[in-house]
Scaffold this motif. Structure first.
Motif, short mmCIF file in Angstrom:
data_model
loop_
_atom_site.label_atom_id
_atom_site.label_comp_id
_atom_site.label_asym_id
_atom_site.label_seq_id
_atom_site.Cartn_x
_atom_site.Cartn_y
_atom_site.Cartn_z
N GLN A 1 0.82 -1.21 0.00
CA GLN A 1 0.00 0.00 0.00
C GLN A 1 0.85 1.26 0.00
N GLU B 1 -9.89 0.05 0.91
CA GLU B 1 -9.67 -0.54 2.23
C GLU B 1 -10.00 0.51 3.28
N SER C 1 -10.98 1.16 7.59
CA SER C 1 -11.10 0.69 8.97
C SER C 1 -11.88 1.72 9.77
N THR D 1 -12.71 -8.03 6.41
CA THR D 1 -11.45 -8.77 6.40
C THR D 1 -10.92 -9.08 7.79
N ASP E 1 -12.14 -3.94 9.94
CA ASP E 1 -11.51 -3.67 8.64
C ASP E 1 -12.38 -4.22 7.51
N TYR E 2 -12.51 -3.44 6.43
CA TYR E 2 -13.38 -3.84 5.33
C TYR E 2 -12.70 -3.56 3.98
N GLU E 3 -13.03 -4.40 3.00
CA GLU E 3 -12.69 -4.16 1.61
C GLU E 3 -13.97 -3.89 0.85
N LYS F 1 -6.63 0.07 -2.77
CA LYS F 1 -5.79 -1.13 -2.84
C LYS F 1 -5.50 -1.45 -4.30
#
Length: 297
Positions: A189, A224, A226, A248, A252-254, A284
Motif C-alpha cells: 500500500q 480498504e 477501517s 477482512t 476492517d473492510y474491503e 488497494k
C-alpha cells in the motif's frame, strides 16, 4: 540526468545476492523497491550508498562512476536506514547540527527541514524522549540536510501512526519533484500511495519494472477502510456503485467498486452520517498485489 545500473552483481561466497541488475532511475520520480526477505533489496541499497565497494558491473551516478568517484557520490546520497541509528542522549536540533558538521555544511537548512518534517516543536527535546514516529522524522531530516540528488529510504513509514503517516507521505511525494527517491518497503500500500514506479526484485533479479499508472489501468477499484466500530456489510453494500463488501478483520473492510470513480469521499460521507471514525482509508492496488505474489511465490 539519470542513475544507470548496468549488470550489477554481488556475491557472498557461493551466494549470488544480485545477478546482473540493470535499471535506470530518473530525476523527479519516486521508485518503490519491493521484494521478499533475502531478495537483494538491502544489497542493492548498500552498493548505491557505497557501503559495499566490491561488486561487479557499472553504476553511472548522474555522469559520475560509482567505482572511481565514490567519495564525491556519497556526498550526493541521502540514506534513511531501517533501524535509523540515532544518538538518544542528544537534543533533536543538536543532532541535526552534528550531522551538518560531518558534511561540513556552512549554512545547513536545519530550521527549514525541522519545519518540513514537523520537528520545530521538538527541537529542544532529547531524542530518547520522542516517539518512534518523530525519530523517523529526525532520521529523514538528517538524510536531507546536504540536499542530496538521490534519497534512499528503507522502510520509512515503520512505526508511524495514521496522522504521522499522512505527513511523511506528503513529504516523500514532495521530495520526488526534484530528486530521485528509492523507497524500499514490504508494504504494498505504501508503494501504491507514494510511488510513480515499482521495481520487484526476487532472488537477486529485477522481475518487474513498471509504472504504477500502467498497473492501475483497467484494474478493479478496491477501497480498504477501517472504522472504530463494527459495521454491517449490508449497510456498506448499499453505497451506490458498490459491487461487494468483505469484512477482512474486526473493523476492517474491503469495498469493491464498479467503475473507476474514486469513491473514497463517498465512504467518508457514509462514516460521517453514521457517527463513525475512519482509522484507515486507502485504495488497494489489486494488480500490484497479484503481480507480487505471482512473481515472488
Amino acid at each position: 540526468m539519470s542513475l544507470v545500473l548496468e549488470n550489477v552483481a554481488k556475491n557472498f561466497g557461493e551466494v549470488q545476492a544480485l545477478k546482473g541488475v540493470s535499471l535506470t532511475l530518473k530525476k523527479g520520480e519516486v521508485v518503490g523497491l519491493l521484494g521478499p526477505n533475502g531478495a537483494g533489496k538491502s544489497t542493492l541499497m548498500k552498493i548505491l550508498t557505497g557501503y559495499y565497494t566490491q561488486w561487479e558491473g557499472k553504476v553511472d551516478f548522474f555522469e559520475k562512476d560509482l567505482k572511481t568517484e565514490l567519495r564525491a557520490i556519497q556526498k550526493q546520497v541521502g540514506y534513511l536506514t531501517e533501524n535509523n541509528p540515532l544518538y538518544p542522549e542528544m537534543y533533536v536540533k543538536e543532532y541535526l547540527q552534528y550531522v551538518a558538521d560531518l558534511y561540513r555544511l556552512k549554512n545547513p537548512p536545519i530550521d527549514q527541514l525541522m519545519e518540513q518534517t514537523g520537528l520545530l516543536d521538538h527541537q529542544k527535546k532529547k531524542i530518547q524522549t520522542i516517539s518512534k514516529g518523530y525519530k523517523q522524522r529526525v532520521g529523514l531530516a538528517a538524510a536531507l540536510l546536504h540536499d542530496p540528488k538521490l534519497v534512499i529510504l528503507d522502510e520509512p513509514t515503520t512505526g508511524l501512526d495514521p496522522n504521522q503517516l499522512v505527513e511523511i507521505r506528503k513529504l516523500i511525494r514532495s521530495l520526488g519533484k526534484d530528486k530521485t527517491v528509492l523507497l524500499s518497503t514490504h508494504i504494498l500500500q505504501e508503494v501504491d500511495a507514494l510511488c510513480d514506479r515499482v521495481l520487484i526484485i526476487h532472488k537477486g533479479e529485477i522481475v518487474l519494472d513498471q509504472a504504477l499508472e500502467v498497473l492501475r489501468k483497467d484494474q478493479k477499484q478496491i477501497i480498504e477502510v477501517s472504522f472504530d466500530y463494527r459495521v454491517e456489510t449490508e449497510a456498506l453494500a448499499r453505497i451506490p456503485k458498490v459491487e461487494k463488501v468483505k469484512n477482512t478483520h474486526d473493523f476492517d473492510y474491503e469495498i469493491h467498486i464498479k467503475g473507476s470513480e474514486d469513491l473514497r469521499p463517498v465512504v467518508f460521507d457514509f462514516a460521517h452520517d453514521n457517527g463513525l471514525k475512519i482509522l484507515k482509508l486507502q485504495l488497494k492496488n489489486e494488480s500490484l498485489e497479484q503481480l507480487f505474489n505471482s512473481l515472488t511465490s
